[in-house]
Design an enzyme around this catalytic site. Sequence first.
Site, PDB file in Angstrom:
ATOM      1  CD1 TRP A 100       3.946  -8.048  -8.877  1.00 33.02           C
ATOM      2  CD2 TRP A 100       2.933  -8.839  -7.997  1.00 33.02           C
ATOM      3  NE1 TRP A 100       4.255  -7.158  -7.531  1.00 33.02           N
ATOM      4  CE2 TRP A 100       3.746  -8.160  -6.830  1.00 33.02           C
ATOM      5  CE3 TRP A 100       2.475 -10.247  -6.890  1.00 33.02           C
ATOM      6  CZ2 TRP A 100       3.717  -7.732  -5.505  1.00 33.02           C
ATOM      7  CZ3 TRP A 100       1.922 -10.572  -5.610  1.00 33.02           C
ATOM      8  CH2 TRP A 100       2.577  -8.476  -4.440  1.00 33.02           C
ATOM      9  CG  ASP A 167      -1.493  -8.862 -12.431  1.00 30.90           C
ATOM     10  OD1 ASP A 167      -2.127  -7.504 -12.315  1.00 30.90           O
ATOM     11  OD2 ASP A 167      -0.231  -9.069 -11.872  1.00 30.90           O
ATOM     12  CE  LYS A 191       0.528  -2.617  -6.335  1.00 28.81           C
ATOM     13  NZ  LYS A 191       0.436  -3.944  -7.009  1.00 28.81           N
TER      14      LYS A 191
HETATM   15  C1  LIG Z   1       0.333  -5.210  -6.150  1.00 28.49           C
HETATM   16  C2  LIG Z   1       0.378  -6.526  -7.019  1.00 28.49           C
HETATM   17  C3  LIG Z   1      -0.377  -7.618  -7.580  1.00 28.49           C
HETATM   18  C4  LIG Z   1      -0.819  -8.673  -5.803  1.00 28.49           C
HETATM   19  O1  LIG Z   1      -1.776  -7.384  -6.027  1.00 28.49           O
HETATM   20  P1  LIG Z   1      -2.806  -7.654  -4.475  1.00 28.49           P
HETATM   21  O2  LIG Z   1      -4.520  -7.176  -5.276  1.00 28.49           O
HETATM   22  O3  LIG Z   1      -2.037  -7.654  -3.600  1.00 28.49           O
HETATM   23  O4  LIG Z   1      -3.177  -9.551  -4.598  1.00 28.49           O
HETATM   24  C5  LIG Z   1      -0.095  -8.441  -8.619  1.00 28.49           C
HETATM   25  N1  LIG Z   1       0.364  -8.485  -9.072  1.00 28.49           N
HETATM   26  C6  LIG Z   1       0.604  -6.605  -9.051  1.00 28.49           C
HETATM   27  C7  LIG Z   1       1.326  -6.656 -11.140  1.00 28.49           C
HETATM   28  C8  LIG Z   1       1.108  -5.609  -8.351  1.00 28.49           C
HETATM   29  O5  LIG Z   1       1.929  -4.439  -8.678  1.00 28.49           O
END
Ligand SMILES: *Cc1c(COP(=O)(O)O)cnc(C)c1O
Length: 358
Positions: A100, A167, A191
């Site tokens: 990511w 993030d 999540k």
């Molecule tokens: C799941 C995830 C993403 C991607 O998220 P989307 O909403 O599907 O674009 C990005 N960063 C992390 C740390 C993730 O766990």
Amino acid sequence: MKKVYNFNAGPCVLPQEAIDASIEALKDFAGTGMSVICVSHRSKEWEAVMDETRALWRELLNIPEDYEILFLGGGASTQFLMVPMNLLENKAAYLETGVWAKKALKEAKGIGNAVCVASSADTTFNYIPKNFEIPTDADYFHITTNNTIYGTEIKYDMDSPVTLVADMSSDIMSRPVDVKKYGIIYGGAQKNVGPAGVTFVIIRKDLLGKVTRYIPTMLNYQTHIDGGSMFNTPPVFSIFAMKETLKWLKAKGGLEAINKINKEKAQKLYDEIDRNSMFVGTVANKEDRSIMNVCFVMAQGKEELQDEFLNFAKGKGMVGIKGHRSVGGFRASIYNACPMEAIDALIACMQEFEQMHK
Ligand SMILES: *Cc1c(COP(=O)(O)O)cnc(C)c1O
């Protein structure tokens, strides 16, 4: 309904109370006689949902007044682009702790000068790099606090000489966060805070308006600040379910309380992985171990038993414990709504499997 223990990495387990309230709203929303997915997003009933959701975010995370909380579409993946579009003028710095983070860096490189200050790619991202230097001439420094695929996590609020951007897709609302230390915190909801379809962005307002490029309207944070996250039609159902998830969290006692439970859950599972002769954790450094995604593989010499364990666990109701293809083995995602009962069931399963192979 079939009894299962849901360890999916995302979308994943959500509180049953939030799901039930969302089903109710799908049938009849706030006494309107209409489904929540059929009312106008300009109605006062919907405005009340937006206000309540924002207020819950502010209260739970203790978000200061000079920060805005936005609910957008496009997922965390679109934030990989929006962050550099809105903030990158001279230079951006990134910590590469997983796929990511790499994807975020790639988008920044497409916009301007973006550098990687440290990476753990050398050992499949099984640790968090230490002792790196953050360039003081960077417009911002980007981190991924929880590396969902590899099970590593930065569990504290880092000091940064430049604007810190995080993030937090997979560990948001799992612990108290000192929001003031960050310029932007973003993530996909799917999540810990709701279903897929909505993306949260917590942003300090004074960061904006400093780059010289043209920013496309929908990719401009200012658009969404001015529009109250309703410049275009918001993902109403996802926001509603997020509100209900946060209400559940508040009723649980908020972030201090959930963090205590999360730590207990993770500790129990890591203790079993460390004790059990059949398995070994992929993240050796204990301080880097994620409390959200617990990754482990078969111990040396037991590798051929991997599929057998997966099937055995499946038979006992475990769902979603297969590791990401880049790591292999197993991953138990134990987000806020994953109950202790699920951890106990997985541990019992691991112990029984060990007995079977004595
Ligand atoms: C799941 C995830 C993403 C991607 O998220 P989307 O909403 O599907 O674009 C990005 N960063 C992390 C740390 C993730 O766990």
